[in-house]
Design an enzyme around this catalytic site. Structure first.
Site, PDB file in Angstrom:
ATOM      1  CD  GLU A 142      -2.581  -1.194   2.698  1.00 36.23           C
ATOM      2  OE1 GLU A 142      -2.252  -0.395   3.608  1.00 36.23           O
ATOM      3  OE2 GLU A 142      -3.503  -1.995   2.829  1.00 36.23           O
ATOM      4  NE  ARG A 166       5.847   9.661   3.552  1.00 34.33           N
ATOM      5  CZ  ARG A 166       5.318  10.563   4.382  1.00 34.33           C
ATOM      6  NH1 ARG A 166       5.515  11.835   4.169  1.00 34.33           N
ATOM      7  NH2 ARG A 166       4.615  10.181   5.431  1.00 34.33           N
ATOM      8  NE  ARG A 195       4.219  15.351   4.835  1.00 34.32           N
ATOM      9  CZ  ARG A 195       5.472  15.261   5.146  1.00 34.32           C
ATOM     10  NH1 ARG A 195       6.341  16.116   4.661  1.00 34.32           N
ATOM     11  NH2 ARG A 195       5.884  14.317   5.943  1.00 34.32           N
ATOM     12  CB  CYS A 224      -4.218  35.281  11.140  1.00 33.87           C
ATOM     13  SG  CYS A 224      -4.605  36.458   9.862  1.00 33.87           S
ATOM     14  CE1 TYR A 267      -0.857  10.538   3.322  1.00 37.19           C
ATOM     15  CE2 TYR A 267       1.500  10.354   2.906  1.00 37.19           C
ATOM     16  CZ  TYR A 267       0.276   9.761   3.129  1.00 37.19           C
ATOM     17  OH  TYR A 267       0.175   8.399   3.138  1.00 37.19           O
TER      18      TYR A 267
HETATM   19  N1  LLP Z   1      -1.792   2.002   4.350  1.00 37.10           N
HETATM   20  C1  LLP Z   1      -2.374   2.477   5.468  1.00 37.10           C
HETATM   21  C2  LLP Z   1      -3.305   1.638   6.214  1.00 37.10           C
HETATM   22  C3  LLP Z   1      -2.061   3.776   5.909  1.00 37.10           C
HETATM   23  O1  LLP Z   1      -2.639   4.240   7.015  1.00 37.10           O
HETATM   24  C4  LLP Z   1      -1.157   4.579   5.162  1.00 37.10           C
HETATM   25  C5  LLP Z   1      -0.833   5.938   5.583  1.00 37.10           C
HETATM   26  C6  LLP Z   1      -0.602   4.039   3.990  1.00 37.10           C
HETATM   27  C7  LLP Z   1      -0.935   2.740   3.620  1.00 37.10           C
HETATM   28  C8  LLP Z   1       0.353   4.800   3.112  1.00 37.10           C
HETATM   29  O2  LLP Z   1       1.532   5.100   3.751  1.00 37.10           O
HETATM   30  P1  LLP Z   1       2.741   5.761   2.949  1.00 37.10           P
HETATM   31  O3  LLP Z   1       3.251   4.725   1.947  1.00 37.10           O
HETATM   32  O4  LLP Z   1       2.231   6.952   2.254  1.00 37.10           O
HETATM   33  O5  LLP Z   1       3.723   6.079   3.975  1.00 37.10           O
HETATM   34  N2  LLP Z   1       0.053  12.808   6.612  1.00 37.10           N
HETATM   35  C9  LLP Z   1       1.290  12.160   6.972  1.00 37.10           C
HETATM   36  C10 LLP Z   1       1.303  10.689   6.613  1.00 37.10           C
HETATM   37  C11 LLP Z   1       0.139   9.911   7.183  1.00 37.10           C
HETATM   38  C12 LLP Z   1       0.128   8.488   6.731  1.00 37.10           C
HETATM   39  C13 LLP Z   1      -1.162   7.823   7.098  1.00 37.10           C
HETATM   40  N3  LLP Z   1      -1.295   6.489   6.635  1.00 37.10           N
HETATM   41  C14 LLP Z   1       2.442  12.933   6.346  1.00 37.10           C
HETATM   42  O6  LLP Z   1       2.208  13.927   5.672  1.00 37.10           O
HETATM   43  O7  LLP Z   1       3.603  12.580   6.558  1.00 37.10           O
END
Ligand code: LLP
Length: 419
Positions: A273, A276, A312, A342, A371
């Site tokens: 999954e 990023r 972020r 603000c 994100y």
């Molecule tokens: N699968 C599940 C169940 C997740 O909760 C997430 C991310 C992913 C896959 C994808 O993860 P990635 O490969 O993108 O790391 N807003 C935060 C990141 C929050 C991630 C939440 N879950 C940021 O800007 O760093």
């Protein structure tokens, strides 16, 4: 790796001068590189090609319809966490049989919608959710496909807000309780057990936590198999980090090599999954320097993008590289890059050593594809930025800049205030 680079003194997105995009679409502006996201998707597909797998792109990282469609065309499935995301990915043409659905708080309506659409599986996060899905599937005379999301209690050594696989986190089912939950699930008439799911966090820059978590999950899988509970899918979640600054995250190839070692002689289909690591470095945020200002003890660059556009830095103290669109010989300075909102927390960078740019120049905030827009808001009644997709020499508007009217959409004035 990405396709944003200087040619001469000018920043390009693939073969398009960024200045052209600014002229055409204005700022603040999100720009994505199709080639970059394609390359990142293929890096995963390639790394796992000799193992049965499905890549379920995490839609939350960037859920623009064109981005989802691009990934769907490349063969991607999707990981969703709400009915809204499910709706989007289905609209983008991603088949339901490649969609997994996680999240600790699925509502009855969301569960019903996903069952009707025929998704691959629900990644279940609590016993109450398991019971509820069984009931709702029963009332639809269906069997709901499920995996239990296991919390393996592994420290991913990342920012506390984005680690999810620790005991103290709200996610998943404690690994010690998992066997018992699977036994219960097996007895349920309207549940079909498909697999096991785990996701330990995000922006993980080492292979080790993934390996440790997988080892723990495999012990569980063996106990399940020994009891005749068939596990066909092993969903390893997302979380592979990217380079924002000095990080040196593993390439998907390295990541795959380490995992495949543990998966030898196993016959299940692996689900990944990534969010990023597919879209993060495939996007930038362009912004204009509105003013430069000397504070008492620091310089400020006041730009037209703000925390509502890219949250972020404020939320995680995250680092995003910031570079001028036009390179020139300039002195170096140390500045706070701040937006018009603000709040003192409204910054894109603090005490950043960077070239001294002047009023009216443009900056690119790098690695903003994941994100970024997906976490944006209308705070301070700021219309959200436009989004553009570049492919080679071509560029396409994939989301219009919001208008003032958009800001008030859905609002209504009660009768007693109309008089
Ligand atoms: N699968 C599940 C169940 C997740 O909760 C997430 C991310 C992913 C896959 C994808 O993860 P990635 O490969 O993108 O790391 N807003 C935060 C990141 C929050 C991630 C939440 N879950 C940021 O800007 O760093």
């Amino acid at each position: 790796m990405h396709y944003f680079r200087y040619i001469g003194n000018e920043l390009y997105a693939e073969e398009v001068p960024v200045n052209d995009l600014i002229r055409t679409y204005g700022t603040p502006l999100y720009v994505y590189s199709y080639r970059t996201l394609e390359r990142h998707y293929r890096a995963y597909a390639d790394a796992f090609k000799d193992f049965p797998h499905i890549i379920c792109y995490a839609a939350k990282a960037n859920s623009n319809g064109a981005i989802l469609r691009a990934l769907g065309r490349l063969g991607s499935g999707a990981d969703v966490v709400s009915a809204g995301e499910l709706y989007r990915v289905l609209k983008a043409g991603i088949p339901a049989r490649k969609i997994v659905y996680a999240g600790v708080g699925k509502t009855d309506e969301e569960i019903t919608y996903a069952i009707k659409k025929g998704i691959l599986m629900f990644n279940i996060e609590s016993d109450q959710e398991l019971f509820r899905i069984n009931e709702l599937a029963g009332s639809l005379s269906r069997r709901a496909p499920i995996a239990l999301r296991i919390n393996p209690d592994i420290d991913p050594e990342t920012h506390p807000y984005i680690s999810t696989g620790l005991k103290k986190n709200k996610f998943g089912i404690p690994i010690e309780d998992a066997l018992q939950y699977y036994r219960e699930a097996k007895r349920m008439k309207n549940i079909r057990i498909m697999g096991v799911h785990k996701h330990i966090g995000s922006q993980i820059t080492q292979v080790r936590p993934f390996v440790d978590a997988l080892e723990r999950v495999l012990v569980l899988v063996d106990s399940l198999m020994a009891e005749g509970i068939d596990i066909r899918y092993l969903d390893l979640g997302g979380g592979l980090g990217i380079r924002y600054n000095e990080e040196d995250p593993p390439h998907p190839r390295e990541f795959a090599r380490a995992l495949k070692k543990l998966l030898r002689k196993r016959t299940f289909t692996i689900i990944l999954e990534p969010g990023r690591s597919i879209i993060g470095n495939a996007g930038i945020l362009l912004t204009k320097v509105l003013y430069t200002k000397k504070g008492v003890d620091r310089e400020f660059l006041i730009v037209d993008a703000a925390m509502n556009d890219l949250m972020r830095p404020t939320l995680y103290d995250a680092y995003h590289h910031i570079i001028p669109v036009q390179k020139r010989r300039r002195r170096k300075t140390v500045a706070d890059v701040v937006g018009p909102i603000c709040e003192s927390g409204d910054f894109l960078a603090r005490q950043r050593e960077m070239p001294a740019v002047r009023q009216g120049e443009y900056l690119a905030v790098m690695s903003a594809g994941a994100y970024g827009f997906s976490m944006s808001s209308n705070y301070n009644s700021r219309p959200r930025p436009a989004e553009v997709l570049v492919n080679g020499k071509d560029h396409y508007l994939i989301r219009k800049r919001e208008t003032m009217r958009d800001l008030m959409r859905g609002e209504a004035i009660p009768e007693f205030l109309r008089k």
